[in-house]
Design an enzyme around this catalytic site. Structure first.
Site, PDB file in Angstrom:
ATOM      1  N   ASP A 191     -86.199  11.553  28.728  1.00  0.00           N
ATOM      2  CA  ASP A 191     -86.072  12.148  30.178  1.00  0.00           C
ATOM      3  C   ASP A 191     -86.765  13.467  30.134  1.00  0.00           C
ATOM      4  O   ASP A 191     -86.320  14.584  30.080  1.00  0.00           O
ATOM      5  CB  ASP A 191     -84.562  12.458  30.198  1.00  0.00           C
ATOM      6  N   SER A 192     -88.031  13.430  30.586  1.00  0.00           N
ATOM      7  CA  SER A 192     -89.052  14.457  30.327  1.00  0.00           C
ATOM      8  C   SER A 192     -89.627  14.793  31.489  1.00  0.00           C
ATOM      9  O   SER A 192     -89.390  14.480  32.471  1.00  0.00           O
ATOM     10  CB  SER A 192     -90.137  14.083  29.383  1.00  0.00           C
ATOM     11  N   THR A 193     -90.054  16.343  31.342  1.00  0.00           N
ATOM     12  CA  THR A 193     -90.904  16.949  32.401  1.00  0.00           C
ATOM     13  C   THR A 193     -92.332  16.151  32.603  1.00  0.00           C
ATOM     14  O   THR A 193     -92.525  15.297  31.548  1.00  0.00           O
ATOM     15  CB  THR A 193     -91.172  18.300  32.384  1.00  0.00           C
ATOM     16  N   ASP A 194     -93.140  16.589  33.351  1.00  0.00           N
ATOM     17  CA  ASP A 194     -94.467  15.802  33.740  1.00  0.00           C
ATOM     18  C   ASP A 194     -95.351  16.300  32.392  1.00  0.00           C
ATOM     19  O   ASP A 194     -94.893  17.403  31.741  1.00  0.00           O
ATOM     20  CB  ASP A 194     -95.097  16.373  34.742  1.00  0.00           C
ATOM     21  N   GLN A 246     -90.880  27.878  29.508  1.00  0.00           N
ATOM     22  CA  GLN A 246     -91.215  27.525  30.930  1.00  0.00           C
ATOM     23  C   GLN A 246     -90.265  28.574  31.811  1.00  0.00           C
ATOM     24  O   GLN A 246     -89.461  29.204  31.357  1.00  0.00           O
ATOM     25  CB  GLN A 246     -90.540  25.969  31.259  1.00  0.00           C
ATOM     26  N   ASP A 281     -88.115  20.390  19.692  1.00  0.00           N
ATOM     27  CA  ASP A 281     -88.996  19.740  20.264  1.00  0.00           C
ATOM     28  C   ASP A 281     -88.983  18.244  19.935  1.00  0.00           C
ATOM     29  O   ASP A 281     -88.822  18.024  18.687  1.00  0.00           O
ATOM     30  CB  ASP A 281     -90.599  20.123  19.625  1.00  0.00           C
ATOM     31  N   GLY A 282     -88.881  17.412  21.057  1.00  0.00           N
ATOM     32  CA  GLY A 282     -88.699  16.143  20.780  1.00  0.00           C
ATOM     33  C   GLY A 282     -89.485  15.206  20.018  1.00  0.00           C
ATOM     34  O   GLY A 282     -89.353  14.314  19.119  1.00  0.00           O
ATOM     35  N   GLU A 298     -83.431  18.590  23.201  1.00  0.00           N
ATOM     36  CA  GLU A 298     -83.877  19.546  24.376  1.00  0.00           C
ATOM     37  C   GLU A 298     -84.463  20.569  23.820  1.00  0.00           C
ATOM     38  O   GLU A 298     -84.003  21.374  22.985  1.00  0.00           O
ATOM     39  CB  GLU A 298     -82.855  19.797  25.273  1.00  0.00           C
ATOM     40  N   HIS A 338     -80.260   9.658  37.412  1.00  0.00           N
ATOM     41  CA  HIS A 338     -79.527   9.417  36.124  1.00  0.00           C
ATOM     42  C   HIS A 338     -79.052   7.860  36.079  1.00  0.00           C
ATOM     43  O   HIS A 338     -79.068   7.455  34.961  1.00  0.00           O
ATOM     44  CB  HIS A 338     -78.520  10.425  35.831  1.00  0.00           C
TER      45      HIS A 338
HETATM   46  N1  AAT Z   1     -82.768  14.804  34.136  1.00  0.00           N
HETATM   47  C1  AAT Z   1     -83.942  14.950  35.064  1.00  0.00           C
HETATM   48  C2  AAT Z   1     -84.344  16.192  34.455  1.00  0.00           C
HETATM   49  C3  AAT Z   1     -85.536  16.380  33.964  1.00  0.00           C
HETATM   50  S1  AAT Z   1     -85.815  17.868  32.983  1.00  0.00           S
HETATM   51  C4  AAT Z   1     -86.639  17.448  31.609  1.00  0.00           C
HETATM   52  C5  AAT Z   1     -86.398  18.418  30.423  1.00  0.00           C
HETATM   53  O1  AAT Z   1     -87.267  17.938  29.358  1.00  0.00           O
HETATM   54  C6  AAT Z   1     -86.349  19.841  30.786  1.00  0.00           C
HETATM   55  O2  AAT Z   1     -85.074  20.278  30.243  1.00  0.00           O
HETATM   56  C7  AAT Z   1     -87.438  20.181  29.492  1.00  0.00           C
HETATM   57  O3  AAT Z   1     -87.125  21.528  28.736  1.00  0.00           O
HETATM   58  C8  AAT Z   1     -87.560  19.032  28.567  1.00  0.00           C
HETATM   59  N2  AAT Z   1     -88.559  18.922  27.676  1.00  0.00           N
HETATM   60  C9  AAT Z   1     -89.954  19.018  27.981  1.00  0.00           C
HETATM   61  N3  AAT Z   1     -90.700  18.983  26.983  1.00  0.00           N
HETATM   62  C10 AAT Z   1     -89.788  18.581  25.873  1.00  0.00           C
HETATM   63  C11 AAT Z   1     -90.043  18.316  24.740  1.00  0.00           C
HETATM   64  N4  AAT Z   1     -91.424  18.449  23.889  1.00  0.00           N
HETATM   65  N5  AAT Z   1     -88.963  18.246  23.744  1.00  0.00           N
HETATM   66  C12 AAT Z   1     -87.725  18.033  24.177  1.00  0.00           C
HETATM   67  N6  AAT Z   1     -87.412  18.337  25.324  1.00  0.00           N
HETATM   68  C13 AAT Z   1     -88.755  18.679  26.492  1.00  0.00           C
HETATM   69  C14 AAT Z   1     -86.698  15.382  34.103  1.00  0.00           C
HETATM   70  C15 AAT Z   1     -87.114  15.697  35.344  1.00  0.00           C
HETATM   71  C16 AAT Z   1     -88.477  14.737  35.810  1.00  0.00           C
HETATM   72  C17 AAT Z   1     -89.438  15.188  36.701  1.00  0.00           C
HETATM   73  C18 AAT Z   1     -90.505  14.328  37.123  1.00  0.00           C
HETATM   74  N7  AAT Z   1     -91.257  15.181  38.129  1.00  0.00           N
END
Ligand code: AAT
Length: 283
Positions: A156-159, A30, A137-138, A105, A61
Site C-alpha cells: 500500500d505504497s505512494t507513487d 515527506q 523502510d519496507g 510504514e 481499502h
Molecule cells: N491507504 C492508502 C494510502 C496510501 S499512503 C502510502 C504510504 O506508504 C505512506 O504512508 C508512505 O509513508 C508509505 N511509504 C512510502 N514509501 C515507503 C517505504 N519505502 N516503506 C514503507 N512505507 C512507505 C497509498 C496512496 C496511493 C496513492 C496513489 N496515487
C-alpha cells in the site's frame, strides 16, 4: 472558498474545496498536509498528492484487501508495506482467520496524524493484539525477513517517487517472492493506465513482477480522487489464480459487509480495457 489543487498531468488539474488546513508538517521523509474538505471530508496529501479522504477510502481499502481473501480464504499471516493511514490494516483485521499482521510504514507521523485526524481509517488498528506496527523502510524490512513467512503481502505504497521508489524495484519484488510461502499472494499499488506518467510506472511494475511470479494479473477500481479516477492493483501469486481459484461462496459465508467489493465485481475487475491490456503486454 479555498481550493486544494493537484496536477494530474502536464495539462490537467483536479481541485476540491476545503474549509481549513488542519495540519502541515515536513518529516524526514515527506511533506504531510491534512485538510478539512467539503466534498470528500477530511483528507491528507503527501508531497502534494492525494492519499486518503473520508469519502472514497472505502473503495481503495476494499479493493486492496478483499480480492486476495476471496481467492484464498485461509490467509493467516499478512505483511502490509506502507498503509500508514491504517485503512488496509482495518480491512485485514476484519477476518477472524488472520492471526498475525505486520505493518511496516516508513513514516510514523503519517500514522500518528491519522489517529488524530482520520479515525475512520486509523482507529482500533494499534490496539488489535494481532497487529505488529513497525516504523521503518519496507524494502529494508523484506530484505531481513525470513523465507516463506507470509501468506499475503499488501504493498500500500505512494507513487514511485522519493521514499516510495524502492517499493517498485525488481529487488523488492524478489524479496517479496522469497518472503511469501507456497500459497503466497502479492497485491501491489499498480498506478494508473490513463495519463502517460502513471502508465509508464504501471508498465514498468508489471514487467518486473511478470519476470518473478508465475501468476500475474492486474485488476481495476474506480477512485474518484486519484489522477483520472482509473486505478489498478497488481495480483501476483505463486499458486492461486484470482479467477479460477475464486472461492465466492466461502467468502460470502464469512459474512463481511463491504461497501464496494463483492464477488461479482471481483470477476469484472480483472477484465481490462483493450488499451490497458495492450500496454501491459507491450511493456
Ligand atoms: N491507504 C492508502 C494510502 C496510501 S499512503 C502510502 C504510504 O506508504 C505512506 O504512508 C508512505 O509513508 C508509505 N511509504 C512510502 N514509501 C515507503 C517505504 N519505502 N516503506 C514503507 N512505507 C512507505 C497509498 C496512496 C496511493 C496513492 C496513489 N496515487
Amino acid at each position: 472558498m479555498k481550493w486544494y489543487t493537484e496536477q494530474w498531468s502536464n495539462n490537467s488539474r483536479f481541485s476540491i474545496a476545503y474549509d481549513n488546513e488542519l495540519h502541515s508538517e515536513k518529516t524526514p521523509f515527506q511533506q504531510i498536509d491534512f485538510y478539512q474538505g467539503k466534498e470528500f471530508g477530511t483528507f491528507f496529501t503527501l508531497d502534494g498528492l492525494m492519499m486518503v479522504n473520508e469519502k472514497d477510502e472505502f473503495i481503495y481499502h476494499d479493493m486492496i484487501v478483499h480480492p486476495a481473501f476471496a481467492t484464498n480464504p485461509n490467509i493467516k499471516k499478512v505483511l502490509i508495506i506502507g498503509g500508514g493511514d491504517g485503512g488496509t490494516a482495518r480491512e485485514v483485521l476484519r477476518y477472524p482467520s488472520v492471526d498475525e499482521v505486520v505493518m511496516v510504514e516508513i513514516d510514523e507521523r503519517v500514522f500518528r496524524l491519522c489517529q488524530e485526524y482520520l479515525p475512520i481509517t486509523a482507529s482500533g488498528v494499534e490496539e488489535d493484539s494481532r497487529m505488529q506496527l513497525l516504523f521503518e523502510d519496507g524494502l529494508a524490512y523484506v530484505k531481513n525477513a525470513p523465507d516463506s513467512s507470509f501468506d499475503l503481502i499488501l504493498v500500500d505504497s505512494t507513487d514511485p517517487i522519493s521514499v516510495g521508489e524502492g517499493l517498485f524495484t525488481t529487488a523488492f519484488y524478489q524479496e517479496c517472492y522469497r518472503v511469501l510461502n507456497e500459497n503466497g499472494i502479492l497485491i501491489n499499488q499498480h498506478e494508473s493506465p490513463y495519463f502517460e506518467e502513471y502508465a509508464a510506472n504501471m508498465k514498468k511494475a508489471h514487467k518486473k513482477i511478470k519476470d518473478i511470479f508465475p501468476i500475474t494479473n492486474v485488476y481495476q477500481y474506480h477512485m474518484p480522487t486519484y489522477p483520472s479516477g482509473h486505478w489498478l492493483f497488481g495480483f501476483a501469486s505463486k499458486r492461486f489464480d484470482p479467477l479460477k481459484d475464486l472461492h465466492a461462496e466461502a467468502w460470502k459465508e464469512i459474512g463481511l459487509n463491504t461497501k464496494y467489493y463483492n464477488t461479482d465485481l471481483h470477476v469484472g475487475a480483472f477484465g481490462l480495457p483493450n488499451y490497458v491490456k495492450e500496454a501491459l503486454e507491450r511493456g
